[in-house]
Write a protein that holds these residues in place. Structure first.
Motif, PDB file in Angstrom:
ATOM      1  N   GLY A   1      -2.350   0.933   1.483  1.00  0.00           N
ATOM      2  CA  GLY A   1      -2.253   1.410   0.105  1.00  0.00           C
ATOM      3  C   GLY A   1      -1.463   0.441  -0.744  1.00  0.00           C
ATOM      4  N   ARG A   2      -1.956   0.225  -1.978  1.00  0.00           N
ATOM      5  CA  ARG A   2      -1.216  -0.666  -2.883  1.00  0.00           C
ATOM      6  C   ARG A   2      -1.250  -0.107  -4.295  1.00  0.00           C
ATOM      7  NH1 ARG A   2      -3.725  -4.955  -5.828  1.00  0.00           N
ATOM      8  NH2 ARG A   2      -5.957  -4.678  -5.895  1.00  0.00           N
ATOM      9  N   PHE A   3      -0.115  -0.209  -4.955  1.00  0.00           N
ATOM     10  CA  PHE A   3      -0.009   0.260  -6.329  1.00  0.00           C
ATOM     11  C   PHE A   3      -0.823  -0.633  -7.251  1.00  0.00           C
ATOM     12  CE2 PHE A   3       3.870   2.166  -4.627  1.00  0.00           C
ATOM     13  CZ  PHE A   3       3.798   3.434  -5.183  1.00  0.00           C
ATOM     14  N   LEU A   4      -1.652  -0.014  -8.093  1.00  0.00           N
ATOM     15  CA  LEU A   4      -2.340  -0.718  -9.167  1.00  0.00           C
ATOM     16  C   LEU A   4      -1.668  -0.421 -10.501  1.00  0.00           C
ATOM     17  CD1 LEU A   4      -6.081  -0.144  -8.186  1.00  0.00           C
ATOM     18  CD2 LEU A   4      -4.620  -2.107  -7.674  1.00  0.00           C
ATOM     19  N   VAL A   5      -1.169   0.799 -10.637  1.00  0.00           N
ATOM     20  CA  VAL A   5      -0.417   1.227 -11.823  1.00  0.00           C
ATOM     21  C   VAL A   5       0.756   2.049 -11.304  1.00  0.00           C
ATOM     22  CG1 VAL A   5      -0.469   2.606 -13.945  1.00  0.00           C
ATOM     23  CG2 VAL A   5      -2.520   1.354 -13.231  1.00  0.00           C
ATOM     24  N   HIS A   6       1.932   1.792 -11.856  1.00  0.00           N
ATOM     25  CA  HIS A   6       3.105   2.558 -11.430  1.00  0.00           C
ATOM     26  C   HIS A   6       4.016   2.788 -12.632  1.00  0.00           C
ATOM     27  CE1 HIS A   6       6.183   3.273  -7.975  1.00  0.00           C
ATOM     28  NE2 HIS A   6       5.911   4.349  -8.676  1.00  0.00           N
ATOM     29  N   GLY A   7       3.570   3.712 -13.500  1.00  0.00           N
ATOM     30  CA  GLY A   7       4.393   4.106 -14.642  1.00  0.00           C
ATOM     31  C   GLY A   7       4.386   3.141 -15.805  1.00  0.00           C
TER      32      GLY A   7
ATOM     33  N   ILE B   1       0.334   6.983 -12.083  1.00  0.00           N
ATOM     34  CA  ILE B   1       0.496   6.221 -10.853  1.00  0.00           C
ATOM     35  C   ILE B   1      -0.890   6.138 -10.230  1.00  0.00           C
ATOM     36  CG2 ILE B   1       1.499   6.145  -8.545  1.00  0.00           C
ATOM     37  CD1 ILE B   1       3.200   8.012 -11.368  1.00  0.00           C
ATOM     38  N   LEU B   2      -1.326   4.912  -9.933  1.00  0.00           N
ATOM     39  CA  LEU B   2      -2.638   4.692  -9.335  1.00  0.00           C
ATOM     40  C   LEU B   2      -2.458   3.803  -8.112  1.00  0.00           C
ATOM     41  CD1 LEU B   2      -5.735   5.069  -9.527  1.00  0.00           C
ATOM     42  CD2 LEU B   2      -5.776   2.977 -10.909  1.00  0.00           C
ATOM     43  N   VAL B   3      -2.881   4.329  -6.955  1.00  0.00           N
ATOM     44  CA  VAL B   3      -2.762   3.603  -5.699  1.00  0.00           C
ATOM     45  C   VAL B   3      -4.157   3.407  -5.135  1.00  0.00           C
ATOM     46  CG1 VAL B   3      -1.758   3.603  -3.384  1.00  0.00           C
ATOM     47  CG2 VAL B   3      -0.510   4.671  -5.280  1.00  0.00           C
ATOM     48  N   GLU B   4      -4.458   2.195  -4.714  1.00  0.00           N
ATOM     49  CA  GLU B   4      -5.763   1.865  -4.141  1.00  0.00           C
ATOM     50  C   GLU B   4      -5.680   1.883  -2.615  1.00  0.00           C
ATOM     51  OE1 GLU B   4      -8.906  -1.596  -5.053  1.00  0.00           O
ATOM     52  OE2 GLU B   4      -7.007  -2.307  -4.217  1.00  0.00           O
ATOM     53  N   PHE B   5      -6.734   2.421  -1.987  1.00  0.00           N
ATOM     54  CA  PHE B   5      -6.869   2.448  -0.534  1.00  0.00           C
ATOM     55  C   PHE B   5      -8.243   1.908  -0.158  1.00  0.00           C
ATOM     56  CE2 PHE B   5      -3.783   5.747  -1.441  1.00  0.00           C
ATOM     57  CZ  PHE B   5      -2.835   5.587  -0.444  1.00  0.00           C
ATOM     58  N   PRO B   6      -8.401   1.386   1.046  1.00  0.00           N
ATOM     59  CA  PRO B   6      -9.709   0.879   1.464  1.00  0.00           C
ATOM     60  C   PRO B   6     -10.789   1.960   1.548  1.00  0.00           C
ATOM     61  CG  PRO B   6      -7.977   0.072   2.929  1.00  0.00           C
ATOM     62  CD  PRO B   6      -7.357   1.092   2.017  1.00  0.00           C
ATOM     63  N   SER B   7     -10.390   3.219   1.737  1.00  0.00           N
ATOM     64  CA  SER B   7     -11.374   4.304   1.895  1.00  0.00           C
ATOM     65  C   SER B   7     -10.719   5.655   1.630  1.00  0.00           C
ATOM     66  CB  SER B   7     -11.935   4.296   3.325  1.00  0.00           C
ATOM     67  OG  SER B   7     -10.912   4.683   4.236  1.00  0.00           O
ATOM     68  N   MET B   8     -11.562   6.684   1.502  1.00  0.00           N
ATOM     69  CA  MET B   8     -11.055   8.053   1.361  1.00  0.00           C
ATOM     70  C   MET B   8     -10.249   8.429   2.595  1.00  0.00           C
ATOM     71  SD  MET B   8     -11.895   9.566  -1.532  1.00  0.00           S
ATOM     72  CE  MET B   8     -12.100  11.328  -1.365  1.00  0.00           C
ATOM     73  N   ALA B   9     -10.705   8.016   3.770  1.00  0.00           N
ATOM     74  CA  ALA B   9      -9.996   8.345   5.010  1.00  0.00           C
ATOM     75  C   ALA B   9      -8.585   7.759   4.992  1.00  0.00           C
ATOM     76  CB  ALA B   9     -10.769   7.843   6.220  1.00  0.00           C
ATOM     77  N   HIS B  10      -8.445   6.511   4.552  1.00  0.00           N
ATOM     78  CA  HIS B  10      -7.120   5.902   4.465  1.00  0.00           C
ATOM     79  C   HIS B  10      -6.222   6.690   3.511  1.00  0.00           C
ATOM     80  CE1 HIS B  10      -9.042   2.353   6.253  1.00  0.00           C
ATOM     81  NE2 HIS B  10      -7.817   1.939   6.551  1.00  0.00           N
ATOM     82  N   ALA B  11      -6.751   7.078   2.355  1.00  0.00           N
ATOM     83  CA  ALA B  11      -5.963   7.814   1.360  1.00  0.00           C
ATOM     84  C   ALA B  11      -5.545   9.178   1.900  1.00  0.00           C
ATOM     85  CB  ALA B  11      -6.753   7.967   0.062  1.00  0.00           C
ATOM     86  N   ARG B  12      -6.486   9.883   2.508  1.00  0.00           N
ATOM     87  CA  ARG B  12      -6.165  11.211   3.067  1.00  0.00           C
ATOM     88  C   ARG B  12      -5.159  11.094   4.212  1.00  0.00           C
ATOM     89  NH1 ARG B  12     -12.377  12.493   2.857  1.00  0.00           N
ATOM     90  NH2 ARG B  12     -12.500  13.575   0.860  1.00  0.00           N
ATOM     91  N   ASP B  13      -5.382  10.102   5.075  1.00  0.00           N
ATOM     92  CA  ASP B  13      -4.475   9.920   6.205  1.00  0.00           C
ATOM     93  C   ASP B  13      -3.068   9.567   5.724  1.00  0.00           C
ATOM     94  OD1 ASP B  13      -6.567  10.493   7.910  1.00  0.00           O
ATOM     95  OD2 ASP B  13      -6.886   8.409   8.529  1.00  0.00           O
ATOM     96  N   PHE B  14      -2.963   8.768   4.664  1.00  0.00           N
ATOM     97  CA  PHE B  14      -1.652   8.472   4.090  1.00  0.00           C
ATOM     98  C   PHE B  14      -0.989   9.760   3.616  1.00  0.00           C
ATOM     99  CE2 PHE B  14       0.472   8.280  -0.048  1.00  0.00           C
ATOM    100  CZ  PHE B  14       1.680   7.751   0.365  1.00  0.00           C
TER     101      PHE B  14
END
Length: 114
Positions: A35-41, A56-69
């Motif tokens: 996960g990496r921040f694209l926008v943070h306030g 706050i906008l965080v990018e992940f490689p997939s939905m699974a990565h985001a959910r698992d985080f």
């Protein structure tokens, strides 16, 4: 397909020390899930409606990565530090494929509703 975690958090007059602790620990919780921040306030230029808070906008490689985080022990351990002091909404949304064409999407929707 890339996925995004988007949060809209309301501003408070004073930043609670627990929110600072959350900020200090969030990146190490994100790292195992790429996960990496694209926008943070950053500055918000409101063009329609109201927006009383930060984005706050965080990018992940997939939905699974985001959910698992979000479900991870590391994130669940620090989440109360933010939630106790900042109100807001958080969603996970799937991105679009490279070359996404909204006109082609509209044509498919038109076909489907005829």
């Amino acid at each position: 397909m890339t996925a995004y975690m988007l949060a809209h958090l309301r501003k408070t007059e004073e930043i609670h020390p627990e929110v600072l602790e959350y900020l200090e620990k969030i990146q190490s919780a994100l790292d195992p899930f790429s996960g990496r921040f694209l926008v943070h306030g950053g500055t918000v230029d409101v063009r329609e409606g109201t927006w009383p808070g930060d984005v706050i906008l965080v990018e992940f490689p997939s939905m699974a990565h985001a959910r698992d985080f979000y479900d991870s022990a590391a994130y669940q351990a620090i989440l109360p530090l933010r939630k106790k002091h900042l109100e807001g909404e958080l969603i996970i949304v799937e991105g679009v494929e490279p070359g996404h064409d909204s006109a082609a999407m509209a044509a498919e929707v038109r076909k489907a509703i005829r």
